[in-house]
Structure formats: structure tokens, C-alpha cells
Design an enzyme around this catalytic site. Sequence first.
Site, PDB file in Angstrom:
ATOM      1  N   GLU A 119     -38.327 -94.040 -12.338  1.00  0.00           N
ATOM      2  CA  GLU A 119     -38.709 -93.295 -13.535  1.00  0.00           C
ATOM      3  C   GLU A 119     -37.921 -92.003 -13.740  1.00  0.00           C
ATOM      4  O   GLU A 119     -37.544 -91.680 -14.873  1.00  0.00           O
ATOM      5  CB  GLU A 119     -40.214 -93.001 -13.502  1.00  0.00           C
ATOM      6  CG  GLU A 119     -41.077 -94.258 -13.421  1.00  0.00           C
ATOM      7  CD  GLU A 119     -40.863 -95.232 -14.579  1.00  0.00           C
ATOM      8  OE1 GLU A 119     -40.194 -94.868 -15.566  1.00  0.00           O
ATOM      9  OE2 GLU A 119     -41.359 -96.368 -14.488  1.00  0.00           O
ATOM     10  N   HIS A 157     -34.231 -95.350 -22.181  1.00  0.00           N
ATOM     11  CA  HIS A 157     -34.979 -95.243 -20.921  1.00  0.00           C
ATOM     12  C   HIS A 157     -35.252 -96.639 -20.354  1.00  0.00           C
ATOM     13  O   HIS A 157     -34.992 -96.911 -19.171  1.00  0.00           O
ATOM     14  CB  HIS A 157     -36.297 -94.498 -21.181  1.00  0.00           C
ATOM     15  CG  HIS A 157     -37.227 -94.440 -20.013  1.00  0.00           C
ATOM     16  ND1 HIS A 157     -37.475 -93.299 -19.299  1.00  0.00           N
ATOM     17  CD2 HIS A 157     -37.994 -95.397 -19.424  1.00  0.00           C
ATOM     18  CE1 HIS A 157     -38.336 -93.552 -18.327  1.00  0.00           C
ATOM     19  NE2 HIS A 157     -38.666 -94.821 -18.390  1.00  0.00           N
ATOM     20  N   GLU A 158     -35.807 -97.523 -21.189  1.00  0.00           N
ATOM     21  CA  GLU A 158     -36.129 -98.860 -20.699  1.00  0.00           C
ATOM     22  C   GLU A 158     -34.857 -99.636 -20.345  1.00  0.00           C
ATOM     23  O   GLU A 158     -34.835-100.408 -19.380  1.00  0.00           O
ATOM     24  CB  GLU A 158     -36.950 -99.618 -21.737  1.00  0.00           C
ATOM     25  CG  GLU A 158     -38.242 -98.922 -22.160  1.00  0.00           C
ATOM     26  CD  GLU A 158     -39.124 -98.500 -20.997  1.00  0.00           C
ATOM     27  OE1 GLU A 158     -39.135 -99.198 -19.966  1.00  0.00           O
ATOM     28  OE2 GLU A 158     -39.812 -97.474 -21.106  1.00  0.00           O
ATOM     29  N   ALA A 207     -43.907 -98.294 -23.160  1.00  0.00           N
ATOM     30  CA  ALA A 207     -42.917 -99.360 -23.135  1.00  0.00           C
ATOM     31  C   ALA A 207     -42.736 -99.788 -21.688  1.00  0.00           C
ATOM     32  O   ALA A 207     -43.040 -99.034 -20.764  1.00  0.00           O
ATOM     33  CB  ALA A 207     -41.594 -98.905 -23.749  1.00  0.00           C
ATOM     34  N   MET A 208     -42.221-101.003 -21.486  1.00  0.00           N
ATOM     35  CA  MET A 208     -42.109-101.557 -20.130  1.00  0.00           C
ATOM     36  C   MET A 208     -40.787-102.286 -19.975  1.00  0.00           C
ATOM     37  O   MET A 208     -40.395-103.088 -20.815  1.00  0.00           O
ATOM     38  CB  MET A 208     -43.287-102.496 -19.866  1.00  0.00           C
ATOM     39  CG  MET A 208     -43.230-103.182 -18.508  1.00  0.00           C
ATOM     40  SD  MET A 208     -43.279-101.981 -17.146  1.00  0.00           S
ATOM     41  CE  MET A 208     -42.563-102.950 -15.819  1.00  0.00           C
ATOM     42  N   GLU A 209     -40.126-102.038 -18.828  1.00  0.00           N
ATOM     43  CA  GLU A 209     -38.745-102.433 -18.601  1.00  0.00           C
ATOM     44  C   GLU A 209     -38.583-103.832 -18.028  1.00  0.00           C
ATOM     45  O   GLU A 209     -37.700-104.073 -17.197  1.00  0.00           O
ATOM     46  CB  GLU A 209     -38.083-101.438 -17.644  1.00  0.00           C
ATOM     47  CG  GLU A 209     -38.607-101.448 -16.199  1.00  0.00           C
ATOM     48  CD  GLU A 209     -39.729-100.470 -15.922  1.00  0.00           C
ATOM     49  OE1 GLU A 209     -39.965-100.158 -14.742  1.00  0.00           O
ATOM     50  OE2 GLU A 209     -40.382-100.012 -16.889  1.00  0.00           O
ATOM     51  N   ASN A 210     -39.374-104.790 -18.451  1.00  0.00           N
ATOM     52  CA  ASN A 210     -39.216-106.148 -17.934  1.00  0.00           C
ATOM     53  C   ASN A 210     -37.758-106.599 -18.060  1.00  0.00           C
ATOM     54  O   ASN A 210     -37.110-106.352 -19.072  1.00  0.00           O
ATOM     55  CB  ASN A 210     -40.102-107.115 -18.729  1.00  0.00           C
ATOM     56  CG  ASN A 210     -41.474-106.556 -18.992  1.00  0.00           C
ATOM     57  OD1 ASN A 210     -42.256-106.360 -18.082  1.00  0.00           O
ATOM     58  ND2 ASN A 210     -41.765-106.271 -20.255  1.00  0.00           N
ATOM     59  N   HIS A 223     -33.549 -98.760 -16.954  1.00  0.00           N
ATOM     60  CA  HIS A 223     -34.299 -99.436 -15.896  1.00  0.00           C
ATOM     61  C   HIS A 223     -33.678-100.760 -15.481  1.00  0.00           C
ATOM     62  O   HIS A 223     -33.963-101.248 -14.381  1.00  0.00           O
ATOM     63  CB  HIS A 223     -35.732 -99.701 -16.363  1.00  0.00           C
ATOM     64  CG  HIS A 223     -36.686 -98.582 -16.118  1.00  0.00           C
ATOM     65  ND1 HIS A 223     -36.854 -98.008 -14.885  1.00  0.00           N
ATOM     66  CD2 HIS A 223     -37.558 -97.952 -16.953  1.00  0.00           C
ATOM     67  CE1 HIS A 223     -37.782 -97.071 -14.966  1.00  0.00           C
ATOM     68  NE2 HIS A 223     -38.227 -97.015 -16.206  1.00  0.00           N
TER      69      HIS A 223
END
Length: 834
Positions: free
Chosen positions: A323, A300-301, A267-270, A304
Site C-alpha cells: 500500500e 494506485h491499483e 478499489a481493489m487490485e485484483n 499494485h
Amino acid sequence: MASLTRDEARARAELLTVDSYDLLIDLQDLREGSTLQVWSEITFVARRAGETFVDIVAEQVEATLDGQLLDTSGYDGARLPLTVTPGIHRLSVHSTTTRTSERAGIHRVVDPGDGEPYVWTSFEPDDARRVFACFDQPDLKSTFQLQVVAPAAWTVASNTPAEKVGDLPDDARVWAFGRTPKLSTYLVVVCAGPFHEVRRQVPGAPEGGTYDLGLLARKSLAGYLDEQADELFDLTAKGLAFFGERFGMPFPQSQYTQVFCPDFQGAMENWGCVTWMDSFVFRAAPTATERELRAIILLHEMAHMWFGDIVTMRWWDDLWLNESFADWAAVWATAETTEFTGAWASFLGNRKEAGYTADRSPATHPIRQDVPTVEAAKAAFDMVTYAKGASVLRQLTVYAGEDDFVAGLGTHFERHAFDNATLEDLLESVGSSSGRELGQWAKEWLLTAGTDTLTLQAEAEDGRYTAVRVLVEPPAQYPAQRPHRLGLGVYDVDGEPRRRELLDLEVSGPSTDVPQLVGAPVADLLLLNDGDRTFARVRPDDAWLAALLEFGARLPDPVSRALVRLTLWHLVDDGRLAAREVVRYVVGALAVETEASVREGLLRTGVAAVLDWSGPADAVAGGNELARACLDLAVRVAPTDPATRLSALQAALAVASDADLLAELDELVGDDVDLRWRWLTRRAATGNYDEQAVADLLARDPDPDASSRAVAVRAARPEVEAKEEVWQAVIVERSVPLQAYLAVGRAFWDPAHAAVLERFAARYLDVLARLGEGGMTAALATVRQLFPRHGVDADFPRRATELASADDVSPLVRNQVTEAASTLERMLRARGLV
């Protein structure tokens, strides 16, 4: 392709500040083709005259600076040179690329279920340059305004809400998104395709407003997303409320979207638009652990948004500021604000365990490390940075006091909002709120690698303690004097174990006395690090070990029971306890364990002990013994606890080989599609591949990615031809989705197929240098989930490590292979093969 160095980034940041990006991204050709066109306009200020460059990876580039056509003859495919004078400049770049299906920067993928294309971007650490011209480094933050041209039938999502959507000729639309706050380039995102979308309004936004929450997934997953939307929205709303209140800063944008993307990993925190691998839109009934893991990743995301997006590290040496904090904050929030109150026990048995493994690898490093290039930064996305870092932060919350620690975080966010910060900035904020001087703490915990080993030394006369000491031994190659704040559980057994008291100890130096126990009656068990507050390996002596094996499964607190399991597993990892002893412990513990998170850790440990750490005879016997215990558990809980029944059957299907057990499992699996795939995989592994049954299950499985399950069944077959077919699909053609790698890798490297696998282990070494191709997440998946575990000889770990050290191997692959080889060496020793 040149990797940006830290020195180059510093020089560029000293020369430039970036005011804004205006991007026009044309996705029309990606409906059926592969061409991406982008027009990038960057407004920036040069402090003085100088030479620099803009990052852009494309096949064709045209550019103007302040309206004057630029000579692009010096463009090398990644950097376009610029000569600047003092003052404001406007750089316009038109770029064209066809590299849109490589899982790097931008990826076009076709849904195998209905043939529809989807496009997503993912830019960390330096892949924004693969889509638009930019100064691709974290400390040149700027605002972004995007316009995206896409087929009219597509939905487009980005960081901010769409302010306008207009029709264009040729069945196209243009999506105009609002300008973002100041962000680093790697946090920009575009997702496009015929997505199914669900939205909901929830309270909690600043100034009494509401948050507009969105969930997107491909159309073939629409039914699944609709069924799970309530849970996802509930978790999202709780997380936004929790973090906003505890950090003293509500998420400042009204829209928060989450997009589940096909052929994505992790997953990615854009900013404002998180992307996920869409296997987290469950296609079958999930276990309790799967639901808990999804909640933790969601949080988690979300964390961020503060750790990484609002406040961003200046350079990748402080990646842990992103992280480690997000990992810690996610478990903290999960335990505090969701139904998954056992999240810290789960963290200990999964994430933290991975941190211990990574930290004993030759590839370990300090949590805050030296990162000279962005290519080296990719290697930092490991379990030292994530899991060990989160564990150390938990130790810091105890050391500084949680309330003071969280207050310090609020100060940190306020001071550095939408800017960049460093370790020193954080220590100043937390130190000022807690009254602790944290420089030495940081030196020992964050700037020094390695894990301390804790032991207890107890002396007694006439049934009472005369002395008790905690001994701390740092690894010889990483000497340190780490302070530990930890618990010491004192247990008496009268039928059942009872904790007499939990002592709060502050341990420093090689030896710390425990005067509270002098004169106290000798306990049946002393449990060091009870409560799991610090990051250290605990090593019991023989008497202590016997007590753990006898009483550990019945300790009253679930975190204590999880700690016992981990302590026993560390002894296997250290070569001090046979894997079969842990399997016996797991079998006994499964009969009495009541906490889902602890039970899942037991199942995971039992399966690993059987499949990877046991010799051939013990693997067969232990596997069937564990499978029988899992069957008994599944039957016992079936009427009231379907999630536990499911996880127990999954574990049994991973290790059973006895024909009678498999027949019983056949009956219990019934019509459950997910379990039936696992049953077919296990049957294939034992030499009973049923091609017609696979075809029939494919026909009735509604999952659009069901073909990947069929690949795993083929991978499990013990024939060379079957494994060759899978090898071609996964390693050569890269036609298998990343999210299938775990199941395919587990089936492929079956311990019973060692003779067949020898040739493939050798071929893995042949392709090792190329594993870094295809993007960071693909490389991580290929090494972590497909590294050989069987069919190898005693010299294989050395050869793998040696090959990974070559100059043409990416630092990421080098780090991951070195760790995997180190673990494999210990596995071989445990199996008696070394």
C-alpha cells in the site's frame, strides 16, 4: 470464526506448497436467489506427513482427498481439517453458501435503477475462503483456472481473458478463463451481471503486442461510462507504459480490465481485473480534484500489479510493501505522465494530511508493524500504512536518489517476480543500487512510530544571519533519530514574495547547523521543508507565523503554498491557532490562488475549520464568510473555469446558513442536478426541508443511485424523526450503499443540530462493538464516515476509546475509533468545549 495466525500460516507454509487451483463457480441462482455453489480442486505437495487445514466458509461442505471421501465432522464452519502424507495431493471440495449479500467476500446487489442483479467478489485479506476452498494466506501462491456458470444474459470478468464461452441448458453459459500466473488467493476475482462493456486496443504489451483494455459498469450507467471511456483508457494506457518502462518490466498480460461495481467501497487490485466503487463513473460534471483523484486511484491499483501482485508480501506485517508503494507510485506517475502535474501538492493537502492525523493518534504504529493474526491485519489498512508510508518512500527517493531508487525497484521485481518478499529483500535491492546502507534508515523510519517536529532557530546581527539551525524533536513516546533530507526556502518580499534560494539540507540528530546562511542577509521568510520532501510537522515561531499568514498565499511555487496551508492547519490541530484564523487565511488565499490542487486544499480546510473545529458563533460567521468568498470565486471564474466554479459552489453549499447567501446560491445552482441536491441538503439543514422539491428532483435525476441523495437530504433535517429514519436505514438495515456514507454522514452530524444529535451519539456507542460485522470495507466506511462529530460532550472521546478497547471489538474498529476519538477530542478543545 477463527482468524489465521502468523504462526499457523508459517507452519502451513513449511508443510505445503500449492501447485494449482481449478475452480467451478456456479452463479445461476444469484439471478434471483442467494445460493452460491463452488467446486474447488486444489493440487498441492506436502513435504512431510502432518496435520493441517483448508479454509472454507460455507453452510455445506463435501470433500475428497486423493479420491477418498473426507470426514467433515471436524469442520467448524471455517476450517476443514486435513491429514496429509508426503507427496502430491488433490483436494476436491464442493461448498454451498447463501451469505452472498453481506459485502464480505462475495456480494450480490440489485441496481435500484432497473432491478438488475450484479455480483462481485473482493477477497483481501482473507475472504477468498468465503467463496472457494483454499489455503488463504499470501505466501502460498499458486496458479488459478476458473470456470464460471452464469445466466446467459450476463457478462463475466475475471483475472485473465476468457478462452471459451459456451452455452448451457436453462439459459446459462459457462465462461472458461485462462490460467493465471502464480498469485495469492486474495487477488482472484469474479464480477458478473448484465454489465455494459467498452473495450479498446492500445500498444505497449510485451513483444510488440497490444493491450486489450476493458471497462465495465452496470447498464444503467452505460451512457456515463461511454462519455468517460476515452479519459479512462488514456490514463490506463499512459500508466501501463510508464510503469512498464520505469520498472523495467512491462505488465505481462495482454488484458487489463476495470469493473465499476455497485455498493462497493474503494478499489481493489485484483490481477488484471481491478474493481472500483462505481461512484467513480461520474454522474455529474466532476471538479478538477475529482478527476485527479480518479487518475491517482487508477494508477494506485495499477501499481499494485507490481507492488503486491507480481511481488507479494510474505505476511501482513509487510502490508506497507503493497500500500505505501502503490500510494507513492500513483502520485509519482500522475505527476509525471498525466495532465495533473500538481499531484504532489494534492497529495500533501489530502492524503499526507490524513497520514499526519493517523500518526498522532494513540492507535498509531510503525509503518512495518507486528501483525499476529489476519484479523489484526485488517486494522493495518489505515493512513499510517498508506499515506505516511508513501510520504516516507518519497523521503527515501530523495535520500537514496530517485534514479537509484527506481533502479533498485526494478532489481526487486526481477529477483522476486511471482513470489513473495520482505522488507529486508527490498532494502537489499535499493541499497545495492544506491550505495546507501538502509538498515538504520529503516529502523528509524519504518520500525518506529511517530512524527518529528521541525523548528528553525535563527540568530542575526546588523541584518545578517550569524547562526541558523534546524531543530528536530521526536515525540517523547517514540524516540528516534530519523535522518531528514529536506529543502529550506529563503524568501524576500519586494511587493511579491520571491525565493532567493532553495537549500538542500540533510538533517540528522537534534540540531543541524545551516552554514550556507551565515553572513547572508536576513530573509523575510524561511520556509522549512519547502518542496515537501520529508514527513514532519513544521512549527513556526510567532514571527515566522506572522510571515506565513501575510505572504504564504502568494509564494511562487504551488507546493510551497500548499505547505503553508498545512502548517497553519497543524497549528489548529495542535491548539496553537484558532480555526477562525485559518478561515480568514483561506478567504484571502482564495482570491489569489491559481493552482487547482492548492485551491482544492484551501476549500477543504476552510470547510473543515467551519464545520468541525469552530465554536458555534465562529461556525456561523466563518461559514458565511467562507461561503461569500466561494461565491465570489465562482462568479469570477465562471466563464473560463467551470471545474473551479463547481468546487467553489460545492464548498459554499457545505457551510452557508445566511438566507441571502442561500438565495444567491439558488440562482447560481440553476438546473445543475448535483448542485441542486446539495442546495436541498443545505436548505434542509437550516430547517427548510422541501419534500416536493426532493420528489421532483428524484424524478428528473438520471442517476440510478439518486435515492441515496434523497437520504442525505433527510439526514440533514434537524428533526429527531428524520434522523431516526436515516439511522434505521444506514446503521440497522444497512440498506444505503457504502458510497453514500460520506454524504449521509456529513449531513447527519450537522454542527447546528447538537441537541438533536445527543441521543444518536449515545446510540453509536451502543452499536460500536458490532461495527466490524459485514466485511472490512463496510466497517471502515461506517467508522470513518459516520463517527459522531457533534452532539457529544467532553467525555465522549474517552468513552468511545474505552468501549473500542473491549475484547469483542475487532482490531480494525478499535484502531479506527481510537483515531477518530483522538481527533474529536482536539476538535472539542478547538471549539472551546473542553
